[in-house]
Design an enzyme around this catalytic site. Structure first.
Site, PDB file in Angstrom:
ATOM      1  N   HIS A   1      51.163   2.386  41.322  1.00  0.00           N
ATOM      2  CA  HIS A   1      50.645   3.443  42.199  1.00  0.00           C
ATOM      3  C   HIS A   1      50.922   3.111  43.651  1.00  0.00           C
ATOM      4  O   HIS A   1      50.680   1.993  44.074  1.00  0.00           O
ATOM      5  CB  HIS A   1      49.135   3.595  42.043  1.00  0.00           C
TER       6      HIS A   1
ATOM      7  N   ASP B   1      56.642   9.231  38.973  1.00  0.00           N
ATOM      8  CA  ASP B   1      57.111  10.254  39.928  1.00  0.00           C
ATOM      9  C   ASP B   1      58.414   9.796  40.577  1.00  0.00           C
ATOM     10  O   ASP B   1      59.338  10.583  40.794  1.00  0.00           O
ATOM     11  CB  ASP B   1      56.099  10.455  41.072  1.00  0.00           C
TER      12      ASP B   1
ATOM     13  N   CYS C   1       0.812  -1.223   0.000  1.00  0.00           N
ATOM     14  CA  CYS C   1       0.000   0.000   0.000  1.00  0.00           C
ATOM     15  C   CYS C   1       0.845   1.274   0.000  1.00  0.00           C
ATOM     16  O   CYS C   1       0.388   2.332  -0.417  1.00  0.00           O
ATOM     17  CB  CYS C   1      -0.972  -0.016   1.172  1.00  0.00           C
TER      18      CYS C   1
ATOM     19  N   ASN D   1      42.641  12.226  33.729  1.00  0.00           N
ATOM     20  CA  ASN D   1      43.734  11.622  32.988  1.00  0.00           C
ATOM     21  C   ASN D   1      44.691  10.869  33.909  1.00  0.00           C
ATOM     22  O   ASN D   1      45.900  11.048  33.856  1.00  0.00           O
ATOM     23  CB  ASN D   1      44.458  12.723  32.204  1.00  0.00           C
TER      24      ASN D   1
END
Ligand code: SF4
Ligand code: SF4
Lengths: 129, 508
Positions: free
Chosen positions: B418, B436, B138, B476
């Site tokens: 860490h 570090d 249709c 970050n």
């Protein structure tokens, strides 16, 4: 005169600004500072003219700091502005205010060109050149 | 004595309309009504004034428009459709769609969205229409690309599920970074306060008992005439946070009162102008219409806390917010609005003119808006992984006075990156990374406290992992110590460890 200082990894850890203030005796206002371990940007207002100003500029150059004069200002499309105020309180130096009809007043003298208002305006009617 | 809501004790709707037709009605804007009450008292004002007009003009994200395009030849049953590259909802009949204010352009993102499409339609601009279909017997056509404008459309009906918040909270930001929210730009360290709503001109606050607003109430909507369809979504009337669902003919609206907008890094929305006439039918309505900015309170919330229940920083009034300065902890902080008071008052004045000149009659609603509705949150039934589920509990902790060389050795032996630093009571005072340490060794530094970062980004045991990952991305960083209420270290979460855990879960 308003200046943008761009620090490099070599000079960002050194007290360049305070040395220049001490040497020249010129008052310098820090308008904005973003200092990271190996880079930095600062917006300052040097309250001096003529020879004194030139001396300050050359000392920055000697120290290896890049200096840009801030001459850019804003253009607000007041026709499309709806006087909402979304740009007013985010301005870190109160360079934009509203009068008693809530219309926006922009004080070019105070503006440090940080672009915060450009993003804060929901109608996108503040532009910077 | 118990009075039924909506009692027409001072005047009836018919009496008001009779006066409007004769040009005798006393109509005041909310600001004018407040002045009259101040000079002559509430009783006098309630007796004299027939109608108080209100207005608000602010960002209303739950807004959008139903559009009927008409049928092309051959016809198409649109399955997906875009207006200026903004997707519209197509779960409707062949050529009906709903364009929502917060839908964003697929090519221009934040710059342009459904709100802008609605503004452009109202402005009479040409809009690119693109649609796709799967083709049926249709409706054989499978795609269409053309331009339309508002006059080409059979219907363009603004239908907003939630508009005209009675009042809203204000926002500030305790964190150390600038936030871009639906409350606008929030500077770090309580740098500013933003707020929205129309205060003493706010339509729903001027009838806070819901004595007159209801289904079928005729209103000012987007510069044209609209109707209230019922309570809005998140309607929370018992806490003075009522909302409305409204509809109106977009073809008769004005782009001054319907504006597409962008909240930077948040999304697009639509500024909608709504004005409601408040018939002063009884004393309760009059008292509500007389409320001033210094009697309308709200809370300043900390948008720095990414939780549903953001902490309240301060209770304040619209009067304080509108003064441009708010005092928080003895500090004056700049405040400014996101909604436009200028346009809001223009709307109240325009509505007053319409009524005064006889072109706008009031009507008794078919049913009043409910003054009570339970307000429910969405509980997440599926268990989301929390920090406590995956964090590493056996951790090596350093002391500020530790010798760097020995610590470096421990890190290498344990293979971690860490090292949280705690004082003698086990409270977190800093963190160092292997990077570090390497730097410190090269510079011949001796003690940990010379090289550690003391402003540490942390996590809590009961936080959802997604939130912590987002925080690590923002800063970050690749690891966060997990602390308890009193800042004792109880674990650590690192991206390295997280990805290994997630990969393992994937493989299983
Ligand atoms: S750019 Fe805008 S926000 Fe930044 S100082 Fe100038 S006026 Fe203020
Ligand atoms: S945020 Fe934009 S629209 Fe609002 S007052 Fe400022 S310039 Fe005008």
């Amino acid at each position: 005169m308003k200046l943008k200082l761009i620090y490099s990894p070599e000079n960002v850890q050194r007290p360049v600004l305070s040395e220049i203030i001490q040497r020249t005796n010129v008052p310098i206002n820090i308008l904005k500072a973003e200092v990271k371990p190996n880079s930095g940007e600062m917006l300052i207002d040097v309250l001096a003219v003529g020879e004194k100003l030139k001396e300050v500029l050359s000392l920055f150059q000697k120290a290896g700091v890049k200096v840009k004069e801030i001459t850019r200002t804003l253009e607000i499309d007041h026709v499309r502005c709806i006087s909402c105020g979304a740009c007013v309180s985010p301005c870190p130096v109160q360079a934009i205010s509203q009068d008693e009809n809530w219309d926006i007043i922009f004080d070019e003298e105070k503006c440090i060109g940080c672009r915060i208002c450009v993003h804060a305006c929901p109608m996108g009617v503040i532009q910077m050149f | 004595m118990f009075e039924e809501r909506g009692a027409e004790k001072l005047r009836t709707y018919e009496e008001i309309n009779q006066k409007i037709r004769q040009g005798d009605a006393i109509v005041l804007t909310a600001d004018e009504f407040i002045k009259t009450v101040e000079s002559s008292g509430l009783e006098y004002a309630a007796k004299e004034v027939d109608v108080v007009t209100t207005g608000t003009f602010g960002a209303m994200c739950s807004s959008g428009a139903f559009i009927n395009f008409g049928h092309a030849d051959p016809p198409i049953k649109m399955f997906k459709c875009w207006l200026n590259d903004v997707p519209a909802y197509k779960g409707l009949a062949a050529v009906d769609c709903y364009i929502g204010a917060t839908a964003m352009s697929e090519t221009r993102d934040f710059e342009y969205g459904g709100g802008h499409v609605i503004e452009d339609l109202v402005s009479g601009k040409e809009i690119e229409l693109r649609a796709e279909a799967y083709g049926t017997d249709c409706y054989p056509r499978r795609s269409i690309e053309t331009a339309i404008n508002i006059n080409d459309l059979n219907q363009a009906i603004l239908l907003n599920p939630r508009n005209a918040y009675e009042r809203y909270n204000a926002a500030t930001n305790s964190t150390d970074r600038t936030l871009y929210t639906y409350m606008g730009t929030l500077l770090p360290h309580y740098g500013n306060v933003t707020y929205c709503g129309a205060g003493q001109s706010s339509p729903l606050y001027k009838d806070k008992g819901f004595e007159t607003v209801g289904i079928g109430t005729r209103i000012f909507l987007g510069g044209g005439i609209g109707y209230i369809m019922g309570e809005g979504t998140q309607h929370n009337p018992q806490n003075q946070l009522g909302t409305l669902m409204v509809r109106g003919d977009l073809k008769k609206m004005n782009n001054r009162y319907l504006r597409g907008a962008t909240y930077y890094r948040y999304g697009t929305t639509l500024y909608v102008g709504v004005g409601i006439p408040i018939p002063i039918i009884n004393e309760k309505v009059a008292a509500s219409a007389a409320l001033k900015d210094d009697e309308i309170f709200t809370k300043i919330l900390d948008y720095g806390i990414p939780s549903r229940s953001r902490p309240t920083v301060k209770k304040t009034s619209y009067a304080e917010l509108k003064s441009g300065k708010v005092v928080i902890d003895d500090r004056e902080i700049a405040s400014s609005s996101l909604s436009s008071f200028k346009v809001a008052s223009e709307i109240a004045k325009t509505l007053k003119e319409w009524i005064t000149e006889g072109s706008f009659l009031l009507n008794r609603p078919a049913e009043l808006i409910t003054d009570h509705r339970e307000f429910k949150p969405l509980e997440v039934r599926r268990r989301e992984p929390r920090v406590g589920d995956v964090m590493i509990r056996e951790i090596t902790v350093g002391n500020p006075t530790d010798d760097i060389k020995s610590i470096a050795k421990i890190l290498i032996e344990k293979g971690v990156d860490h090292l949280p630093i705690a004082d003698n009571e086990g409270k977190l005072v800093g963190i160092v990374t292997s990077w570090d340490l390497a730097k410190a060794l090269a510079q011949d530094k001796k003690q940990l406290d010379e090289v550690m970062t003391s402003r540490v980004i942390t996590a809590r045991e009961d936080e959802v992992i997604d939130m912590v990952v987002r925080r690590m991305e923002q800063h970050n960083i690749s690891g966060v110590p997990v602390v308890d209420q009193s800042n004792h270290i109880i674990g650590i979460l690192t991206t390295d460890h997280l990805s290994r855990k997630l990969i393992r879960r994937h493989l299983l």
